[in-house]
Design a protein around this motif. Structure first.
Motif, PDB file in Angstrom:
ATOM      1  N   ASN A 226      44.128  30.407  40.893  1.00 34.22           N
ATOM      2  CA  ASN A 226      44.489  31.814  40.765  1.00 34.22           C
ATOM      3  C   ASN A 226      44.854  32.383  42.131  1.00 34.22           C
ATOM      4  N   PRO A 227      46.104  32.776  42.345  1.00 34.25           N
ATOM      5  CA  PRO A 227      46.513  33.285  43.674  1.00 34.25           C
ATOM      6  C   PRO A 227      45.739  34.525  44.094  1.00 34.25           C
ATOM      7  N   ALA A 228      45.302  35.326  43.117  1.00 36.63           N
ATOM      8  CA  ALA A 228      44.580  36.556  43.461  1.00 36.63           C
ATOM      9  C   ALA A 228      43.241  36.274  44.107  1.00 36.63           C
ATOM     10  N   ASN A 229      42.714  35.058  43.938  1.00 35.89           N
ATOM     11  CA  ASN A 229      41.404  34.723  44.486  1.00 35.89           C
ATOM     12  C   ASN A 229      41.464  34.142  45.892  1.00 35.89           C
ATOM     13  N   GLN A 230      42.651  33.971  46.444  1.00 33.56           N
ATOM     14  CA  GLN A 230      42.749  33.272  47.715  1.00 33.56           C
ATOM     15  C   GLN A 230      42.511  34.144  48.954  1.00 33.56           C
ATOM     16  N   PRO A 231      43.066  35.376  49.042  1.00 34.70           N
ATOM     17  CA  PRO A 231      42.857  36.159  50.263  1.00 34.70           C
ATOM     18  C   PRO A 231      41.378  36.474  50.495  1.00 34.70           C
ATOM     19  N   CYS A 232      40.960  36.383  51.718  1.00 27.61           N
ATOM     20  CA  CYS A 232      39.561  36.678  52.067  1.00 27.61           C
ATOM     21  C   CYS A 232      39.527  37.998  52.833  1.00 27.61           C
ATOM     22  N   SER A 233      39.387  39.089  52.116  1.00 27.57           N
ATOM     23  CA  SER A 233      39.405  40.412  52.730  1.00 27.57           C
ATOM     24  C   SER A 233      38.009  40.807  53.185  1.00 27.57           C
ATOM     25  N   LEU A 234      37.956  41.863  53.988  1.00 28.25           N
ATOM     26  CA  LEU A 234      36.670  42.375  54.462  1.00 28.25           C
ATOM     27  C   LEU A 234      35.833  42.890  53.299  1.00 28.25           C
ATOM     28  N   ALA A 235      36.489  43.533  52.317  1.00 24.67           N
ATOM     29  CA  ALA A 235      35.761  44.045  51.148  1.00 24.67           C
ATOM     30  C   ALA A 235      35.129  42.897  50.364  1.00 24.67           C
ATOM     31  N   HIS A 236      35.865  41.778  50.242  1.00 30.07           N
ATOM     32  CA  HIS A 236      35.321  40.609  49.533  1.00 30.07           C
ATOM     33  C   HIS A 236      34.115  40.050  50.275  1.00 30.07           C
ATOM     34  N   LEU A 237      34.183  39.968  51.595  1.00 24.57           N
ATOM     35  CA  LEU A 237      33.064  39.450  52.383  1.00 24.57           C
ATOM     36  C   LEU A 237      31.831  40.342  52.253  1.00 24.57           C
ATOM     37  N   ILE A 238      32.046  41.656  52.289  1.00 22.82           N
ATOM     38  CA  ILE A 238      30.915  42.594  52.180  1.00 22.82           C
ATOM     39  C   ILE A 238      30.271  42.504  50.801  1.00 22.82           C
ATOM     40  N   LYS A 239      31.113  42.457  49.755  1.00 23.37           N
ATOM     41  CA  LYS A 239      30.590  42.380  48.393  1.00 23.37           C
ATOM     42  C   LYS A 239      29.824  41.078  48.175  1.00 23.37           C
ATOM     43  N   SER A 240      30.372  39.972  48.663  1.00 20.18           N
ATOM     44  CA  SER A 240      29.712  38.670  48.492  1.00 20.18           C
ATOM     45  C   SER A 240      28.422  38.595  49.291  1.00 20.18           C
ATOM     46  N   GLY A 301      21.500  32.303  40.705  1.00 15.75           N
ATOM     47  CA  GLY A 301      22.168  33.437  41.334  1.00 15.75           C
ATOM     48  C   GLY A 301      22.672  33.148  42.730  1.00 15.75           C
ATOM     49  N   LEU A 302      21.859  32.473  43.563  1.00 20.08           N
ATOM     50  CA  LEU A 302      22.283  32.199  44.937  1.00 20.08           C
ATOM     51  C   LEU A 302      23.479  31.253  44.983  1.00 20.08           C
ATOM     52  N   PRO A 303      23.461  30.104  44.268  1.00 23.95           N
ATOM     53  CA  PRO A 303      24.675  29.272  44.253  1.00 23.95           C
ATOM     54  C   PRO A 303      25.888  29.998  43.670  1.00 23.95           C
ATOM     55  N   SER A 304      25.663  30.802  42.634  1.00 23.19           N
ATOM     56  CA  SER A 304      26.763  31.555  42.036  1.00 23.19           C
ATOM     57  C   SER A 304      27.360  32.538  43.039  1.00 23.19           C
ATOM     58  N   ALA A 305      26.507  33.208  43.809  1.00 21.30           N
ATOM     59  CA  ALA A 305      26.989  34.164  44.814  1.00 21.30           C
ATOM     60  C   ALA A 305      27.741  33.449  45.930  1.00 21.30           C
ATOM     61  N   LEU A 306      27.246  32.287  46.369  1.00 17.54           N
ATOM     62  CA  LEU A 306      27.937  31.528  47.416  1.00 17.54           C
ATOM     63  C   LEU A 306      29.286  31.005  46.926  1.00 17.54           C
ATOM     64  N   SER A 307      29.350  30.593  45.654  1.00 13.97           N
ATOM     65  CA  SER A 307      30.628  30.141  45.119  1.00 13.97           C
ATOM     66  C   SER A 307      31.607  31.305  44.987  1.00 13.97           C
ATOM     67  N   ARG A 308      31.110  32.490  44.668  1.00 14.07           N
ATOM     68  CA  ARG A 308      31.987  33.662  44.581  1.00 14.07           C
ATOM     69  C   ARG A 308      32.543  34.029  45.955  1.00 14.07           C
ATOM     70  N   LEU A 309      31.763  33.796  46.998  1.00 15.29           N
ATOM     71  CA  LEU A 309      32.274  33.973  48.355  1.00 15.29           C
ATOM     72  C   LEU A 309      33.465  33.058  48.598  1.00 15.29           C
ATOM     73  N   ASP A 310      33.455  31.886  47.965  1.00 15.95           N
ATOM     74  CA  ASP A 310      34.553  30.922  48.071  1.00 15.95           C
ATOM     75  C   ASP A 310      35.603  31.142  46.977  1.00 15.95           C
ATOM     76  N   HIS A 311      35.553  32.297  46.300  1.00  9.32           N
ATOM     77  CA  HIS A 311      36.513  32.684  45.249  1.00  9.32           C
ATOM     78  C   HIS A 311      36.410  31.806  44.011  1.00  9.32           C
ATOM     79  N   VAL A 312      35.241  31.275  43.721  1.00 11.38           N
ATOM     80  CA  VAL A 312      34.994  30.523  42.490  1.00 11.38           C
ATOM     81  C   VAL A 312      34.052  31.354  41.636  1.00 11.38           C
ATOM     82  N   ASP A 313      34.537  31.830  40.496  1.00 11.28           N
ATOM     83  CA  ASP A 313      33.776  32.761  39.663  1.00 11.28           C
ATOM     84  C   ASP A 313      32.859  32.003  38.706  1.00 11.28           C
ATOM     85  N   ALA A 314      31.704  31.598  39.196  1.00 14.85           N
ATOM     86  CA  ALA A 314      30.718  30.887  38.379  1.00 14.85           C
ATOM     87  C   ALA A 314      30.043  31.850  37.414  1.00 14.85           C
TER      88      ALA A 314
END
Length: 497
Positions: A226-240, A301-314
């Motif tokens: 999914n191309p929408a999951n690739q950019p790593c923005s500041l908002a994504h880092l803060i949320k993750s 929850g912790l692995p799921s959150a770390l994968s979401r940081l990597d743009h993988v929606d577990a």
């Protein structure tokens, strides 16, 4: 027609939460009273707390050191992945596989790591030479062998009494088999079995590797492409980061609470549990369930959150068990990854296109058979699975009856609040049955029988009616929360449109 008044809902909420907190308080007092008999499971805890901590939870004791060693590999992987994903996306799978191999080597040793890495290729060959049914049979056979006492001598020689290695190997093998089935089924129609890189990247994706949650290959592939999951923005880092901090906070809460509740140690002393009054017994049962939920809130929850940081929606971690009153809702919202796996690869294929209740119940029976084997098929697990299946059947029957006479007439003529009260009254015995069967799963059949006896037989009809009243209030609270969530979902969808 209006729902119940706010005052009525507040009464239900106060009775339910008051009963929960009072029973847990009684469990805490009982833990202290019998702590001298639990010395082998209690160790000095955090100095600033000044109390002993319960260390008898085998899973929690195993995963704590595993997680710390896993984080030493996962954090560098996430830094590398987020750095190179946009410019060199084809390198990311290689990095993930290589770092997963190194982590497994450090945990299991070279021979067991190689054996684990052989599994996907083995299943791919079996599918090509035979059929998917043979893959299923081999997976189930492996699972039974891991739980069987027939191979205890082999496992003792293989792991040399290293319980951490033995436990981690068993879990990893089960996850690898489930992921292999997901990949082979989802790619069967596309003919992409030969892409071993994708296969290994999915099976040994480092953030989800040790504990899960189980993610279907089709969802994993979508997240990766999914191309929408690739950019790593500041908002994504803060949320993750906030999400990761949330689960670290729950790890701290769980560990702190083990200094005050010795429920896990008490379950191994059936003579002590037999002396409990009804409130400490209820507190023991509820505390076992609540701590089981918070444990998997962290483990998933912790692995799921770390994968979401990597743009993988577990799949998200489990919901609080204190707000769930239906069997179907518990299975859907606790282990959502395993639920999706059984739904897509067991229930739907077995049920087929039929909408008959018999086909649905047969498919559900197959799912519970798989769950029973997945958890070891002990006496307690069998009791838990059978009672849960019976509960699902009764729930399905109740939904079907609600459209027939005279229930359909009642629903049409009663007010909305009266119909909700009727639903809660019908669901209360099922909720009690669900709780008692879960006690067997959390402990064993012996302790589960004692807790059930205290709830149903020892106190007579008055105690049973009081317990059902508390269950009724729980059902009302759960139903109110579900209605609120549905309204929020509809409101959000309307705003998006």
């Amino acid at each position: 027609m209006a729902d119940q008044s706010l005052i009525e809902l507040k009464i239900y909420f106060l009775i339910w939460t008051g009963s929960v907190f009072y029973s847990m308080y009684q469990c805490h007092l009982t833990s202290d009273r019998y702590s001298q008999y639990l010395s082998e499971d209690l160790v000095p805890g955090w100095k600033w707390v000044g109390r002993n901590a319960d260390t008898s939870d085998f899973e929690w004791k195993m995963w704590t050191p595993i997680f710390f060693r896993w984080l030493k590999f996962v954090i560098p992987f996430l830094i590398i992945s987020l750095t190179i994903k946009r410019r060199f996306p084809k390198i990311v799978p290689l990095v993930s596989i290589a770092m997963s191999f190194c982590w497994l080597w450090s945990m299991l040793g070279l021979h067991l790591t190689v054996f684990t890495f052989i599994q996907p290729v083995l299943f791919l060959w079996i599918l090509q030479l035979f059929s998917l049914h043979c893959v299923w049979i081999l997976c189930i056979g492996f699972t039974l062998a891991l739980h069987s006492s027939l191979f205890s001598d082999v496992k003792a020689g293989l792991f040399e009494e290293d319980s951490v290695r033995e436990y981690l190997f068993s879990v990893l093998l089960a996850w690898t088999h489930a992921r292999s089935i997901s990949y082979l089924v989802d790619t069967r129609s596309t003919g992409h079995h030969n892409k071993l890189m994708n296969f290994y990247h999915y099976c040994f994706y480092l953030p989800l590797l040790p504990t899960g949650p189980l993610m279907l290959y089709r969802d994993f592939k979508f997240s990766m492409e999914n191309p929408a999951n690739q950019p790593c923005s500041l908002a994504h880092l803060i949320k993750s980061t906030a999400l990761i901090a949330r689960y670290l906070f729950w790890w701290f809460v769980h560990q702190l609470a083990l200094h005050y509740f010795y429920h896990s140690a008490l379950q191994y002393h059936i003579g002590i549990v037999r002396q409990f009054d009804v409130w400490p017994a209820a507190g023991l049962g509820y505390t076992l369930g609540q701590f089981f939920m918070t444990k998997y809130l962290v483990l998933y929850g912790l692995p799921s959150a770390l994968s979401r940081l990597d743009h993988v929606d577990a799949p998200p971690p489990p919901k609080c068990v204190g707000r769930i009153h239906l069997y179907s809702q518990m299975w859907r919202d606790f282990d959502r990854g395993l639920y999706n796996f059984m739904l897509q690869y067991i229930y739907i294929p077995f049920k087929g296109a039929s909408d008959k209740a018999s086909a649905k119940l047969a498919g559900t029976a197959m799912c519970f058979g798989f769950v029973c084997i997945w958890h070891g098929a002990s006496n307690a697990v069998i009791i838990w699975c059978v009672s849960n299946y019976v509960g699902i059947c009764l729930e399905t029957m109740g939904k079907s009856c609600s459209t027939c006479w005279p229930f359909a007439n009642w629903k049409a003529n009663w007010s909305s609040s009266n119909w909700l009260r009727f639903q809660a009254a019908v669901a209360s015995p099922l909720l009690l049955m669900s709780a008692l069967s879960n006690f067997c799963f959390f402990t064993d059949a012996g302790v589960g029988y004692i807790l059930a006896k205290k709830a149903i037989y020892e106190g007579g009809i008055v105690r049973l009616l009081c317990i059902l009243l508390v269950m009724y209030c729980c059902c009302q609270v759960s139903m109110a929360l579900n209605r609120r969530n549905k309204k929020k979902l509809v409101h959000n969808q309307s705003h998006q449109e």
